[in-house]
Motif scaffolding. Structure first.
Motif, short mmCIF file in Angstrom:
data_model
loop_
_atom_site.label_atom_id
_atom_site.label_comp_id
_atom_site.label_asym_id
_atom_site.label_seq_id
_atom_site.Cartn_x
_atom_site.Cartn_y
_atom_site.Cartn_z
N GLN A 118 36.60 38.46 28.52
CA GLN A 118 38.03 38.26 28.11
C GLN A 118 38.96 38.81 29.22
OE1 GLN A 118 38.14 40.60 24.72
NE2 GLN A 118 38.58 42.63 26.00
N TRP A 119 38.32 39.17 30.28
CA TRP A 119 38.96 39.54 31.68
C TRP A 119 38.95 38.37 32.65
CZ3 TRP A 119 35.36 42.58 28.78
CH2 TRP A 119 35.91 43.80 28.17
N THR A 120 40.04 38.68 33.38
CA THR A 120 40.44 37.84 34.61
C THR A 120 40.42 38.52 35.75
OG1 THR A 120 41.24 36.09 33.42
CG2 THR A 120 41.45 35.79 35.66
N ILE B 246 39.61 42.60 41.00
CA ILE B 246 40.52 43.49 40.27
C ILE B 246 40.95 42.96 39.08
CG2 ILE B 246 42.55 45.20 40.33
CD1 ILE B 246 40.28 45.87 41.88
N CYS B 247 40.98 43.61 37.86
CA CYS B 247 41.31 42.93 36.61
C CYS B 247 42.96 42.71 36.60
CB CYS B 247 40.76 43.74 35.55
SG CYS B 247 41.37 43.41 33.81
N VAL B 248 43.59 41.73 35.86
CA VAL B 248 44.85 41.53 35.75
C VAL B 248 45.48 43.05 35.27
CG1 VAL B 248 46.69 40.47 34.49
CG2 VAL B 248 44.83 39.21 35.45
N GLY B 249 44.96 43.78 34.12
CA GLY B 249 45.48 44.69 33.35
C GLY B 249 45.66 45.77 34.57
N SER B 250 44.60 46.01 35.56
CA SER B 250 44.59 47.31 36.45
C SER B 250 45.94 46.90 37.37
CB SER B 250 43.61 47.28 37.13
OG SER B 250 42.18 47.49 36.34
N ILE B 251 46.14 45.62 37.88
CA ILE B 251 47.11 45.24 38.67
C ILE B 251 48.50 45.43 37.85
CG2 ILE B 251 48.23 43.42 40.09
CD1 ILE B 251 45.56 42.37 40.27
N ALA B 252 48.44 45.10 36.68
CA ALA B 252 50.03 45.37 36.01
C ALA B 252 50.43 46.78 35.70
CB ALA B 252 49.72 44.67 34.55
N GLU B 253 49.18 47.71 35.55
CA GLU B 253 49.48 48.95 35.67
C GLU B 253 49.84 49.50 36.77
OE1 GLU B 253 46.62 52.76 34.90
OE2 GLU B 253 46.17 51.26 33.78
N SER C 288 35.11 48.52 35.54
CA SER C 288 33.89 48.49 34.66
C SER C 288 33.35 47.31 33.79
CB SER C 288 33.86 49.69 33.63
OG SER C 288 35.06 49.50 32.74
N HIS C 289 34.28 46.32 33.83
CA HIS C 289 33.75 45.03 33.03
C HIS C 289 33.35 44.08 33.87
CE1 HIS C 289 37.33 46.79 30.55
NE2 HIS C 289 36.06 46.71 29.75
N LEU C 290 33.47 44.30 35.32
CA LEU C 290 32.83 43.25 36.32
C LEU C 290 31.74 43.75 36.59
CD1 LEU C 290 33.70 40.96 37.90
CD2 LEU C 290 34.75 42.19 39.68
N ALA C 291 30.41 43.10 36.22
CA ALA C 291 29.14 43.49 36.64
C ALA C 291 28.74 43.16 37.84
CB ALA C 291 28.27 42.75 35.33
#
Length: 103
Positions: free
Chosen positions: A81-83, A45-52, A33-36
């Protein structure tokens, strides 16, 4: 392209799985959702999604992703703030071709 860096990056089971997941991100991750859409970083894909998905700390996954990016397997883009990361299909193709040429 440094084949040894790529081989080292792929020698870790989790890093290998990440590369496989990123081959079909829509099958393995929810919407980013943060990636327009106007960011022009399709399949990121966000780092947080991959970590999860990996079940590991975000700091560990970040280190893995940086190693994979330095080897040429991934591309990244910072948005706020997302990569976000995605596969570098061109480098992966060249790596495969170089390995096949040596066989």
């Amino acid at each position: 392209m440094d084949k040894l860096l790529i081989i080292k990056a792929l020698s870790n089971e989790t890093r290998f799985k990440i590369l496989e997941w990123l081959k079909e991100p829509e099958a393995h991750f929810g919407p980013q959702s943060h990636l327009a859409k106007e960011c022009d970083f399709e399949n990121g894909i966000c780092v947080g999604s991959i970590a999860e998905k990996a079940g590991l700390a975000q700091s560990v996954i970040s280190g893995y992703l940086v190693k994979m990016q330095k080897s040429g397997l991934l591309q990244s883009k910072r948005v706020g703030q997302w990569t976000y990361y995605r596969r570098d299909e061109e480098n992966i193709r060249r790596f495969k071709e170089s390995v096949q040429a040596e066989l």
